[in-house]
Scaffold this active site. Structure first.
Site, PDB file in Angstrom:
ATOM      1  N   PRO A  20       0.808  -1.222  -0.276  1.00  0.00           N
ATOM      2  CA  PRO A  20      -0.185   0.263  -0.251  1.00  0.00           C
ATOM      3  C   PRO A  20       0.913   0.869   0.025  1.00  0.00           C
ATOM      4  CG  PRO A  20      -0.552  -1.033   2.288  1.00  0.00           C
ATOM      5  CD  PRO A  20       0.846  -2.003   0.917  1.00  0.00           C
ATOM      6  N   LEU A  22       0.975   5.621  -0.404  1.00  0.00           N
ATOM      7  CA  LEU A  22      -0.014   6.712  -0.214  1.00  0.00           C
ATOM      8  C   LEU A  22      -0.344   7.350  -1.840  1.00  0.00           C
ATOM      9  CD1 LEU A  22      -2.471   7.737   1.073  1.00  0.00           C
ATOM     10  CD2 LEU A  22      -0.713   9.675   2.207  1.00  0.00           C
ATOM     11  N   GLN A  73      -6.398  -1.878   3.059  1.00  0.00           N
ATOM     12  CA  GLN A  73      -5.060  -1.521   4.813  1.00  0.00           C
ATOM     13  C   GLN A  73      -6.099  -0.147   5.574  1.00  0.00           C
ATOM     14  OE1 GLN A  73      -1.302   0.801   4.617  1.00  0.00           O
ATOM     15  NE2 GLN A  73      -0.732  -1.189   5.517  1.00  0.00           N
ATOM     16  N   CYS A 103       3.252   3.083   8.608  1.00  0.00           N
ATOM     17  CA  CYS A 103       3.444   4.373   8.327  1.00  0.00           C
ATOM     18  C   CYS A 103       3.941   5.364   9.386  1.00  0.00           C
ATOM     19  CB  CYS A 103       2.695   4.753   8.030  1.00  0.00           C
ATOM     20  SG  CYS A 103       2.072   6.648   6.822  1.00  0.00           S
ATOM     21  N   LYS A 142       0.559  -4.908   9.008  1.00  0.00           N
ATOM     22  CA  LYS A 142       1.340  -4.916   8.703  1.00  0.00           C
ATOM     23  C   LYS A 142       2.574  -3.658   9.521  1.00  0.00           C
ATOM     24  CE  LYS A 142       4.030  -2.716   3.901  1.00  0.00           C
ATOM     25  NZ  LYS A 142       4.702  -2.353   4.667  1.00  0.00           N
ATOM     26  N   HIS A 174       7.942  -4.716   7.592  1.00  0.00           N
ATOM     27  CA  HIS A 174       8.913  -3.984   6.500  1.00  0.00           C
ATOM     28  C   HIS A 174      10.102  -4.214   7.872  1.00  0.00           C
ATOM     29  CE1 HIS A 174       9.641   0.184   4.459  1.00  0.00           C
ATOM     30  NE2 HIS A 174      11.000  -0.079   4.799  1.00  0.00           N
ATOM     31  N   ASN A 214       9.271  -7.466   3.772  1.00  0.00           N
ATOM     32  CA  ASN A 214       9.082  -5.789   3.046  1.00  0.00           C
ATOM     33  C   ASN A 214       9.930  -4.995   2.939  1.00  0.00           C
ATOM     34  OD1 ASN A 214       7.056  -2.902   3.535  1.00  0.00           O
ATOM     35  ND2 ASN A 214       7.759  -3.834   1.019  1.00  0.00           N
ATOM     36  N   GLY A 216      12.941  -2.792   0.087  1.00  0.00           N
ATOM     37  CA  GLY A 216      13.599  -2.188  -0.488  1.00  0.00           C
ATOM     38  C   GLY A 216      14.412  -4.062  -2.357  1.00  0.00           C
ATOM     39  N   ARG A 237       7.903   0.130  -4.118  1.00  0.00           N
ATOM     40  CA  ARG A 237       8.184   1.647  -5.040  1.00  0.00           C
ATOM     41  C   ARG A 237       8.715   0.508  -6.509  1.00  0.00           C
ATOM     42  NH1 ARG A 237      12.027   4.866  -1.652  1.00  0.00           N
ATOM     43  NH2 ARG A 237      11.670   2.800  -1.070  1.00  0.00           N
TER      44      ARG A 237
END
Length: 340
Positions: A20, A22, A73, A103, A142, A174, A214, A216, A237
């Site tokens: 997810p 933004l 999410q 986040c 997450k 992450h 998650n 890289g 990304r």
């Protein structure tokens, strides 16, 4: 409300998902991403409970039925509100609902949302318990491997164990800490070092849990490597800037990769329908800029469709013809020179 749910099997292994993000993983991007691979799990942007309850549910929950399997999410820390929104997610036809505990932005911290919740595992457990009681679909979490002064593996394990006591068994991790004081959200995506070994260790010590990694991850080879240690991989990304990676990941299921021009051919009717709904062309084309990443003409493709340069479908068709010509010229040159 949409209830056009396809027969997607979200339990299919391996679990490969798009994170997810933004402003990036909008319904337009998710439709586009689905064209590359039928098995990738797609996530919405994080949607706060307040936005759903007070900002118009249709606006925040509607999606294209082609997106399945798709996960909503949620951002929030009020157990009752999260339960209500989870029930709405199930009614809307989402395959799963996920709680954001990762986040790092100041805005969500001020509202007790995101990574700051890692400091309150009991509250997160209460939230997850209420969400699970409200729905039949899976509820997942997450989170980061740590925040601020809570950077040890043992502290992360305590967080996971506390939440797992609710019966939640799926954690997307992450593999970076988040420094909520001193780093911007962008810096928190890059500056803290990746600690993949902590996520591997979590899976080793809690084999009964489903652990996804998650942070890289950019290639099929890296994905295969991680899958030797954990149950799933979440791509961030790179899936946006180089979406053809999603097609390459189809090899994990022995799928044939679609041609890029096949992708754009299937995308064109969607774009035209969105224009008829009144959507500006630029908010759709911004999601397809990476389609020809690493190929001849990719830069001109991005230039033609970004920054408001494309205002009509004619501009889109011109961009397609131009990149077809660029690729063909390169192929002809290589054949003439007998280069690999």
């Amino acid at each position: 409300m949409t209830n056009l749910k396809q027969n997607a099997d979200i339990s299919k292994l391996p679990r490969i998902s798009v994170a997810p993000m933004l402003d990036w993983t909008t319904r337009d991007y998710r439709f586009f991403a689905r064209l590359f691979n039928p098995n990738i799990i797609l996530y919405t942007e994080m949607v706060t409970t307040g936005a759903i309850l007070f900002g118009g549910a249709n606006r925040h929950l509607d999606y294209n039925h082609e997106e399945h399997p798709v996960v909503l999410q949620l951002g929030g820390s009020n157990p009752k509100d999260l339960a209500t929104c989870s029930r709405m997610a199930q009614d809307w036809g989402y395959d799963e609902v996920n709680l954001n505990v990762g986040c790092p932005s100041d805005r969500v911290q001020n509202n007790k949302i995101g990574a700051c919740l890692m400091a309150e595992p009991e509250l997160v457990a209460e939230c997850i318990a209420e969400m699970q009681n409200a729905v039949d679909i899976p509820v997942t979490v997450k989170h980061r491997i740590g925040i601020d002064e809570m950077q040890s593996y043992e502290e992360m394990l305590h967080f996971v164990d506390t939440v797992a006591q609710t019966g939640c068994h799926n954690f997307i991790v992450h593999a970076r800490i988040a420094l909520l004081q001193g780093l911007s959200p962008k810096e928190n995506r890059d500056v803290p070092p990746l600690r993949y070994e902590d996520v591997y260790r979590l899976k080793q010590e809690r084999p009964q849990l489903s652990i996804e990694i998650n942070g890289g991850i950019k290639t099929l080879a890296e994905t295969r490597q991680h899958l030797q240690h954990v149950d799933g991989v979440m791509i961030g990304r790179e899936a946006y800037h180089n979406p053809y990676l999603l097609a390459e990941l189809g090899q994990l299921w022995n799928l044939d990769a679609p041609d890029r021009f096949e992708i754009i051919d299937r995308m064109l009717p969607y774009i035209e329908n969105r224009l008829q709904e009144g959507a500006p062309l630029s908010i759709i084309t911004r999601h397809i800029l990476g389609l020809f990443q690493h190929l001849p003409g990719a830069r001109k493709w991005r230039q033609a469709l970004s920054g408001g340069n494309a205002t009509t479908m004619t501009n889109v068709y011109d961009a397609i013809r131009n990149i077809q010509d660029a690729i063909q010229r390169t192929e002809t040159y290589l054949q003439e020179k007998q280069l690999p």
